[in-house]
Design an enzyme around this catalytic site. Structure first.
Site, PDB file in Angstrom:
ATOM      1  N   SER A   1      71.664  34.364  36.541  1.00  0.00           N
ATOM      2  CA  SER A   1      71.225  33.066  36.029  1.00  0.00           C
ATOM      3  C   SER A   1      72.346  32.048  36.088  1.00  0.00           C
ATOM      4  O   SER A   1      73.531  32.403  35.988  1.00  0.00           O
ATOM      5  CB  SER A   1      70.758  33.220  34.577  1.00  0.00           C
ATOM      6  OG  SER A   1      70.541  31.957  33.980  1.00  0.00           O
TER       7      SER A   1
ATOM      8  N   TYR B   1      71.660  35.022  26.168  1.00  0.00           N
ATOM      9  CA  TYR B   1      70.970  35.262  27.442  1.00  0.00           C
ATOM     10  C   TYR B   1      71.965  35.192  28.592  1.00  0.00           C
ATOM     11  O   TYR B   1      72.005  36.093  29.444  1.00  0.00           O
ATOM     12  CB  TYR B   1      69.870  34.225  27.628  1.00  0.00           C
ATOM     13  CG  TYR B   1      69.256  34.244  29.015  1.00  0.00           C
ATOM     14  CD1 TYR B   1      68.384  35.265  29.389  1.00  0.00           C
ATOM     15  CD2 TYR B   1      69.551  33.254  29.941  1.00  0.00           C
ATOM     16  CE1 TYR B   1      67.823  35.291  30.655  1.00  0.00           C
ATOM     17  CE2 TYR B   1      68.989  33.269  31.215  1.00  0.00           C
ATOM     18  CZ  TYR B   1      68.137  34.281  31.563  1.00  0.00           C
ATOM     19  OH  TYR B   1      67.590  34.309  32.818  1.00  0.00           O
TER      20      TYR B   1
END
Length: 205
Positions: free
Chosen positions: A121, A146
């Site tokens: 990501s 995350y």
């Protein structure tokens, strides 16, 4: 090719699987259909993939058990998505993103799968605005749990490939959007608010 896709009922997994099937590949999909957002949307995506060349397993990536031979490529897209989740869901960053990724890699090693593509990501990058963002120069300092889980994947992948003969590619996705997208993303929330003449809530500045 015969391709394994985890998170096949997720937004990116659905569109990838759809394209692979259109291009004549055979796809094995794995998804646990968790309730982070409406399960009916995940079931809708899955149902729109069903065909003679798509086989689906309702499983968690921490416990993959499938009866398939000679998989050419495995793509790991299963994860707890989103940089903001309710406190009671935060444990999924470790369960799905870190432990699940390790379990997936070990499954591939056991099954003799030599090629892996996995989702990292853009959240692994620092969001410092002191310098212009440059992909191979901006520091990797995630500010969210995350992002930290995705950076942990990259570090594990580097270690894993050094000890095996498996090839791995990690893709640092930025914001991805489109048809049947995730309802928790800003573009969806903002559009819904505009449609309903409601307030739009902004985070940070």
């Amino acid at each position: 090719m015969k391709i394994l896709v985890t998170g096949s009922s997720g937004f990116i997994g659905f569109h990838l699987t759809k394209k692979l099937l259109e291009n004549g590949h055979e796809v094995i999909g794995i998804d646990n259909h968790n309730d982070y957002y409406d399960v009916l949307l995940k079931e809708y995506r899955r149902d729109n993939l069903m065909s003679d060349t798509f086989k689906f397993y309702h499983q968690d990536i921490n416990d993959i058990s499938i009866d398939e031979n000679e998989i050419d490529l495995a793509v790991n897209l299963a994860a707890q998505a989103g940089v903001r989740v309710n406190k009671e869901k935060e444990y999924l960053y470790e369960h799905s993103n870190i432990n699940g990724f390790k379990s997936f890699c070990k499954f591939c090693e056991k099954e003799g799968i030599k090629k892996i593509i996995y989702a990292s990501s853009s959240s692994v990058y620092s969001d410092s605005h002191t310098k212009k963002f440059i992909e191979d120069e901006t520091q990797l300092i995630p500010k969210s749990k995350y992002g930290a889980s995705k950076l942990a994947n990259e570090l594990y992948a580097k270690l894993f490939t050094s000890k095996t003969n498996i090839s791995m590619i990690g893709l640092r996705f930025f914001s991805v959007y489109g048809p049947v997208g995730r309802p928790d993303m800003a573009y969806f929330l903002f559009t819904e608010a505009i449609k309903n003449n409601d307030f739009i809530f902004l985070n940070n500045d």
